[in-house]
Design a protein around this motif. Structure first.
Motif, PDB file in Angstrom:
ATOM      1  N   PHE A 270       0.702  -1.361   0.025  1.00  0.00           N
ATOM      2  CA  PHE A 270      -0.043  -0.069  -0.008  1.00  0.00           C
ATOM      3  C   PHE A 270       1.063   1.074   0.137  1.00  0.00           C
ATOM      4  O   PHE A 270       0.308   2.317  -0.155  1.00  0.00           O
ATOM      5  N   SER A 357     -10.711   0.010  -2.998  1.00  0.00           N
ATOM      6  CA  SER A 357     -10.671   0.808  -1.691  1.00  0.00           C
ATOM      7  C   SER A 357     -11.038   2.497  -2.141  1.00  0.00           C
ATOM      8  O   SER A 357     -10.999   2.632  -3.334  1.00  0.00           O
ATOM      9  N   LYS A 358     -11.232   3.272  -1.125  1.00  0.00           N
ATOM     10  CA  LYS A 358     -11.237   4.968  -1.509  1.00  0.00           C
ATOM     11  C   LYS A 358      -9.998   5.211  -2.048  1.00  0.00           C
ATOM     12  O   LYS A 358     -10.132   6.353  -2.776  1.00  0.00           O
ATOM     13  N   ASN A 359      -8.686   4.577  -1.929  1.00  0.00           N
ATOM     14  CA  ASN A 359      -7.724   5.090  -2.132  1.00  0.00           C
ATOM     15  C   ASN A 359      -7.245   4.355  -3.418  1.00  0.00           C
ATOM     16  O   ASN A 359      -6.059   4.834  -4.049  1.00  0.00           O
ATOM     17  N   PHE A 364      -7.055  -2.537   2.425  1.00  0.00           N
ATOM     18  CA  PHE A 364      -6.764  -1.393   3.275  1.00  0.00           C
ATOM     19  C   PHE A 364      -6.022  -1.692   4.510  1.00  0.00           C
ATOM     20  O   PHE A 364      -5.986  -3.326   4.680  1.00  0.00           O
ATOM     21  N   LYS A 365      -5.718  -1.014   5.362  1.00  0.00           N
ATOM     22  CA  LYS A 365      -4.960  -1.604   6.541  1.00  0.00           C
ATOM     23  C   LYS A 365      -5.870  -1.808   7.497  1.00  0.00           C
ATOM     24  O   LYS A 365      -6.831  -0.903   7.794  1.00  0.00           O
ATOM     25  N   GLU A 374      -2.309  -5.700   6.244  1.00  0.00           N
ATOM     26  CA  GLU A 374      -2.815  -5.275   5.161  1.00  0.00           C
ATOM     27  C   GLU A 374      -3.678  -6.154   4.681  1.00  0.00           C
ATOM     28  O   GLU A 374      -3.460  -7.464   4.560  1.00  0.00           O
ATOM     29  N   THR A 414     -14.368   4.693  12.647  1.00  0.00           N
ATOM     30  CA  THR A 414     -13.700   3.225  12.435  1.00  0.00           C
ATOM     31  C   THR A 414     -14.998   2.144  12.728  1.00  0.00           C
ATOM     32  O   THR A 414     -16.015   2.612  13.371  1.00  0.00           O
ATOM     33  N   ILE A 432     -10.946  -0.129  10.929  1.00  0.00           N
ATOM     34  CA  ILE A 432     -11.054   0.135   9.569  1.00  0.00           C
ATOM     35  C   ILE A 432     -11.859   1.275   9.165  1.00  0.00           C
ATOM     36  O   ILE A 432     -12.871   1.601  10.054  1.00  0.00           O
ATOM     37  N   GLU A 436     -14.824   2.785   4.097  1.00  0.00           N
ATOM     38  CA  GLU A 436     -14.876   1.636   3.302  1.00  0.00           C
ATOM     39  C   GLU A 436     -16.019   0.585   3.552  1.00  0.00           C
ATOM     40  O   GLU A 436     -15.818  -0.162   2.788  1.00  0.00           O
TER      41      GLU A 436
END
Length: 612
Positions: A270, A357-359, A364-365, A374, A414, A432, A436
């Motif tokens: 990531f 994911s949003k990124n 995601f982490k 991850e 989260t 999280i 997400e």
């Protein structure tokens, strides 16, 4: 003339066969069908010695070859076959059959001895058991006094029936004490003192030497130097052979068969600068008592490698064409993954395109217990990559539950993701990011995974209004006919209720301060409500009226005599019911006392009420 024996086993194979001993040599053939048939032929000129000993499968004939360190063994003979076999070996090969004594004491302490290609365990100078060093895959020191030997699994390719139900995979030796290693014999180091080390370390080093663990044997197809491995952590040189690979580190060396590789993963890290190449192993490799079912390698995206495989053109055309390239010039992670794929025959599992994911990443982490890692969403798996990776198949999931951390307000950013499996442990991933949630739920529903959402509990707590209505703040009246008690301290409401208040009909004449007190007591006695607040308001109202009228004290006394005397019992009951909170359970009232006799010569004595 050749002599044949049936129901004979070759080496450690589970296949039964038949053996023939004749002038040309010794031949054995499996009886497990034509497709799986195996045969062994030992020419007479290669036979050097022979031994007879008791083993688990009856008796064994061990035949030594002239080539150093090699032999063949056949199990399944009966005790009465010894004399006949001895005469055949003497007649055809001019060798004597030596009988080796076996101990049956069953002791687990004794002496180890390296006898040719075997590690022998001796009890009372007799063999208790032997371990073929060729079957030792790895040796580790488990503690200061324990050495663990790991064995290579049996190869059963093409013969499903040949796989045994149980198989020895590890053996441990407890070796206490110390060992003195002699110094060098060179003249320049004649004064060098002997080095003292633990006996376990000396045994471990001998095993590595005799079993050729960590040594380069045969022709390597390709080698990758100084590869960064995060699990188990360290830098290793990876030597790729036709049937296995070797990991050579500063402390540990491993031999990994390609048949033990179950899956290959190539996933982006990531940080967007590295690629993770993950190799799943069954059985796993070990460091002491720690098992590592995954090899996790880390490569830089920008690093490139130019390498040529050490394969002859003829061999490449017959064995490796279509699996490997003769020359690679590409990023390092691509070269390493393609070589692993070609030699192991396993497909490379890459990141899924059905989740983002949003990124814009395939995961995601998150945290699993106290471990940060991850979490990847793949086509058929959830893969949590950390120091100890965790792989979860989507087909094994019974339900996925979304929940908040403790359901508290502090966890609004989260949430938790709990995975309940049909068989096996449950996993809860925490910390999280809330953004997400929608993407995860869409992915799971597309994969037809059952989803339940417990996040609404926390949302309801946050969205609950601040209920400060008058009903919750009022006191509970003692009578159902009486209006609820208003809140204290609100001057506006008091003034409104004062304006609406109607004085009772007994308030006649010229009121005064004493008359107002009597009127308040009468109102309390007639209503029997126990509401001190209303009584005080009546008193204040009458005080205002008395101040405006300006009547004399005589008129007040006349009006006071017209009033009836309020019984003491009624006043006490009225005061006992003046509560500011919810009323407690009232006990059963006592019977009323008899009224006192009134003196007929004069008017009843006035009872003066003290101001509160």
């Amino acid at each position: 003339m050749a002599q044949q024996y049936d129901n004979i086993y070759y080496a450690l194979l589970p296949d039964v066969g038949k053996i023939r001993i004749g002038p040309q040599g010794v031949a054995w053939k499996s009886l497990e069908g034509e497709g799986d048939a195996k045969s062994v032929m030992v020419p007479a000129a290669d036979i050097k010695w022979a031994e007879w000993l008791r083993v688990a499968r009856n008796y064994q004939l061990r035949v030594g070859l002239k080539e150093k360190g090699k032999r063949v063994v056949f199990d399944g003979f009966f005790k009465e076959d010894h004399d006949k076999l001895a005469s055949l070996m003497k007649q055809h090969f001019s060798v004597s059959v030596e009988t080796k004594e076996i101990t049956f004491k069953g002791w687990n302490w004794g002496v180890t001895d390296f006898q040719g290609p075997d590690l022998a365990f001796l009890v009372s100078n007799r063999i208790s058991f032997e371990v073929p060093l060729s079957s030792v895959a790895n040796s580790n020191i488990a503690g200061k006094t324990e050495v663990s030997l790991e064995f290579t699994p049996s190869e059963t390719k093409g013969n499903k029936k040949a796989k045994p139900a149980d198989e020895l995979v590890e053996m441990r030796f407890y070796i206490p004490g110390t060992h003195t290693k002699e110094g060098s014999d060179d003249k320049g180091s004649a004064d060098e003192e002997d080095v003292e080390t633990s006996a376990a370390q000396a045994f471990h080093d001998m095993i590595k030497e005799k079993a050729e663990i960590g040594q380069v044997t045969g022709e390597t197809l390709v080698s990758f130097d100084e590869v960064l491995v995060t699990t188990p952590r360290g830098r290793y040189d990876i030597d790729m052979f036709p049937k296995f690979l070797r990991l050579r580190g500063k402390t540990y060396d491993y031999k990994v068969l390609y048949s033990s590789i179950t899956r290959l993963f190539l996933l982006p890290k990531f940080d967007e600068n590295h690629i993770q190449f993950i190799v799943a192993l069954d059985p796993p490799i070990r460091q002491g008592q720690t098992k590592y079912p995954y090899l996790v390698m880390l490569f830089n995206k920008e690093e490139e490698l130019d390498v040529e495989l050490n394969i002859e053109p003829e061999v490449y055309e017959t064995e490796y064409k279509g699996k490997l390239e003769q020359k690679y010039e590409a990023p390092t992670f691509t070269v390493v993954s393609e070589v692993f794929k070609g030699l192991s025959g396993k497909k490379i599992i890459a990141a899924s395109s059905s989740y983002e994911s949003k990124n814009g990443l395939p995961g995601f982490k998150a945290h699993l217990k106290a471990v940060s890692g991850e979490l990847y969403f793949l086509e058929k798996f959830f893969f949590f990559v950390s120091k100890q990776p965790t792989l979860i198949e989507l087909s094994d999931i019974r339900e996925v539950v979304f929940s908040r951390v403790g359901g508290a307000l502090a966890s609004a950013r989260t949430f938790d993701l709990k995975i309940e499996q049909k068989v096996g442990p449950d996993y809860t991933f925490t910390s999280i990011a809330r953004e997400e949630h929608e993407g995860i739920e869409t992915f799971l529903k597309a994969k037809k995974v059952r989803v339940s959402n417990e996040m609404g509990d926390g949302d309801a707590i946050m969205a609950a209004p601040d209920d400060s209505s008058d009903d919750e703040m009022q006191s509970v009246a003692s009578s159902g006919d009486e209006a609820p008690k208003p809140r204290l301290g609100d001057n506006d409401e008091d003034s409104e209720e004062d304006e609406d208040f109607q004085a009772s009909s007994s308030d006649e004449g010229s009121p005064s301060e004493s008359e107002s007190s009597a009127d308040g007591g009468a109102a309390s006695a007639s209503d029997a409500s126990g509401d001190a607040e209303i009584r005080d308001r009546v008193k204040n109202k009458n005080k205002k009226a008395g101040a405006g009228a300006g009547k004399t004290d005589a008129a007040s006394g006349a009006g006071e005599k017209a009033k009836k005397k309020v019984p003491k019992k009624a006043r006490e009951q009225d005061e006992s019911m003046d509560v500011d909170e919810e009323p407690k359970k009232v006990s059963k009232p006592k019977p009323k006392p008899k009224p006192k006799a009134v003196d007929s010569d004069g008017p009843p004595k006035k009872k003066i009420k003290k101001d509160a």
